[in-house]
Design an enzyme around this catalytic site. Structure first.
Site, short mmCIF file in Angstrom:
data_model
loop_
_atom_site.label_atom_id
_atom_site.label_comp_id
_atom_site.label_asym_id
_atom_site.label_seq_id
_atom_site.Cartn_x
_atom_site.Cartn_y
_atom_site.Cartn_z
N HIS A 29 0.46 -1.26 0.26
CA HIS A 29 0.08 -0.25 -0.32
C HIS A 29 1.02 1.21 0.37
O HIS A 29 1.93 1.21 0.51
CB HIS A 29 -1.12 0.41 1.37
CG HIS A 29 -2.09 -0.98 1.26
ND1 HIS A 29 -2.29 -1.73 2.41
CD2 HIS A 29 -3.21 -1.08 0.58
CE1 HIS A 29 -3.34 -2.34 2.10
NE2 HIS A 29 -3.97 -1.58 1.07
N CYS A 89 -2.91 0.29 9.50
CA CYS A 89 -3.59 -0.10 8.92
C CYS A 89 -4.78 -0.45 10.46
O CYS A 89 -5.75 -0.53 10.43
CB CYS A 89 -3.27 -1.38 8.62
SG CYS A 89 -2.41 -1.07 7.82
#
Ligand code: CIR
Length: 252
Positions: free
Chosen positions: A160, A247
């Site tokens: 990511h 996250c």
């Protein structure tokens, strides 16, 4: 300043969730201990914690960051790129209704919140395995319609966008790998994270502290040199499933 965070306890099914790492099977008890410590660290940063119960049907749903992107004025419900995770957005949207009245949604492509980095009024959106061009473009259109700006960044190696870069305030980023020399981030002062410490590039600035994973002395030292106070957390069981500090929460 952040006032609120949303976190979600990992369920037992976490151990069967998605991963690209070969670090072994997570230990569920240790995972819960690490999650509890994460919540305590956030509280120490002065935020109010909304704590969601586990969902066994969504093994990766402790990674709440991927299901939404939040600004002070509106929430964007994402469209997570992994099929097994896509339904996570429904619970997050329901929870966010307590905090937001204005919503947008990604509907024309996929987008994970982990691919979005906000720097003041600007967003960077990574194109990754999870976020596609259409999703990124729709996101850009939404934030521009709200008076923000956005840059779409094609990722080369990171999972990511925020796996490799974090914004720490005062024009400083922690950056690793492909972001060390990336033209889109050339104007920032960089805390350079060497390849062997890459995992610590996913750190989070929460009010007066930077929360970093434990075991990265050089990163801690470099942050201290810039006057940034750190809280270190053991993250081994989350790292086994490609998860980092950002996250695990939605911060707003
Ligand atoms: C996944 O593959 O979706 C999870 N195992 C890890 C998600 C990490 N999320 C993030 O970096 N924002």
């Amino acid at each position: 300043m952040f006032k609120n965070v949303i976190v979600k306890t990992p369920g037992k099914s976490y151990v069967n969730g998605l991963t690209t790492s070969d670090l072994g099977t997570p230990d569920y008890e240790l995972l819960l201990e690490q999650h509890t410590a994460y919540i305590e660290a956030l509280k120490a940063c002065g935020v109010e914690v909304t704590h969601l119960a586990e969902s066994e049907e969504y093994p990766d749903s402790t990674f709440v960051e991927d299901a939404a992107v939040l600004t002070p004025e509106f929430a964007i419900i994402t469209n997570p790129g992994a099929e097994s995770r896509n339904g996570e957005k429904e619970e997050i949207e329901a929870v966010l209704k307590k905090f937001y009245s204005k919503f947008h949604s990604i509907t024309s492509g996929t987008l994970d919140g982990g691919d979005v980095l906000q720097v003041n009024e600007h967003f960077y959106v990574g194109i990754s395995e999870r976020t596609n061009q259409q999703g990124a473009e729709q996101f850009k259109g939404i934030v521009e319609s709200e008076g923000y700006t956005a840059t779409i960044v094609e990722l080369q190696e990171f999972f990511h966008l925020k796996t490799g870069i974090a914004y720490l305030g005062d024009n400083i980023v922690a950056a690793a790998g492909e972001f060390l020399d990336h033209p889109d981030f050339a104007t920032y002062e960089k805390v350079e994270i060497p390849a062997e410490d890459e995992y610590s590039a996913n750190c989070i600035k929460v009010n007066d502290y930077v929360i970093i994973p434990k075991g990265f002395k050089e990163t801690k030292q470099k942050l201290a040199e810039r006057g940034l106070e750190t809280i270190e957390l053991e993250m081994s069981e989350f790292q086994k499933h490609d998860g980092g500090l950002s996250c695990l929460s939605l911060r707003f």
